[in-house]
Design an enzyme around this catalytic site. Sequence first.
Site, PDB file in Angstrom:
ATOM      1  N   SER A 192      25.280 129.236  68.352  1.00 36.89           N
ATOM      2  CA  SER A 192      23.941 129.810  68.574  1.00 36.89           C
ATOM      3  C   SER A 192      22.825 128.774  68.503  1.00 36.89           C
ATOM      4  O   SER A 192      21.667 129.120  68.265  1.00 36.89           O
ATOM      5  CB  SER A 192      23.666 130.943  67.568  1.00 36.89           C
ATOM      6  N   ARG A 193      23.174 127.513  68.677  1.00 31.51           N
ATOM      7  CA  ARG A 193      22.219 126.405  68.615  1.00 31.51           C
ATOM      8  C   ARG A 193      21.571 126.258  67.236  1.00 31.51           C
ATOM      9  O   ARG A 193      20.549 125.604  67.090  1.00 31.51           O
ATOM     10  CB  ARG A 193      21.126 126.553  69.694  1.00 31.51           C
TER      11      ARG A 193
END
Length: 214
Positions: A192-193
Amino acid sequence: MDNSLVSSLRKSYELNELLEENVSQNPIEQFRTWFKDAIDGDVKEPNAMVLSTIKDGKPSARVVLLKGFDTEGFTFFTNYESHKGQQLGGSPYAALTFFWDGLERQVRIEGEVSKVSEGDSDAYFWSRPISSQIGAWVSKQSEEVSGRDVLEKSQAFFEEKFKNVSPIPRPPHWGGYVLKPSTIEFWQGRPSRLHDRLLYSLEENTWKITRLNP
């Protein structure tokens, strides 16, 4: 190429995590651990790093090879008269960036750069293959050259000149630099970065660890 293809390129990083309780308090030791992981993980050219310097107040970057590291810093070798050599002469501060894609890891290092000793430069120069030693004499690095044939003629000249010379003398314009770090950031890709980023900052001879937002 359609830019939509470029913008759609993405990968979820899920291999590992980077937590404060699992790292060394000394960033050099932490780097040593990660560097060994890169070697053991068959990362291609694990010692390849982007060296960023300053030219007239603007950044300039290229890939060079790390040739050693310890508590004194990170060492690389080059032509002192090259663009990077001239830039370091004008502003002795630089940044190094390693990216080990197979491990989903990045390391960013910033600090002051100085030349290594003549003895250290000699020792590394003589450890190189003879062809590389000759190449250091041939290349007027970063200067314009009219064609490949000029390099090949110069190579033939120096091969003949040093045919019976041992050891080949190190060119006075070639040698090492060491970057003494003031900050070292370790980056581990996460899903999810929401990547893990731990920054080591040197404050009064003590390394402080801070977590940064991804």
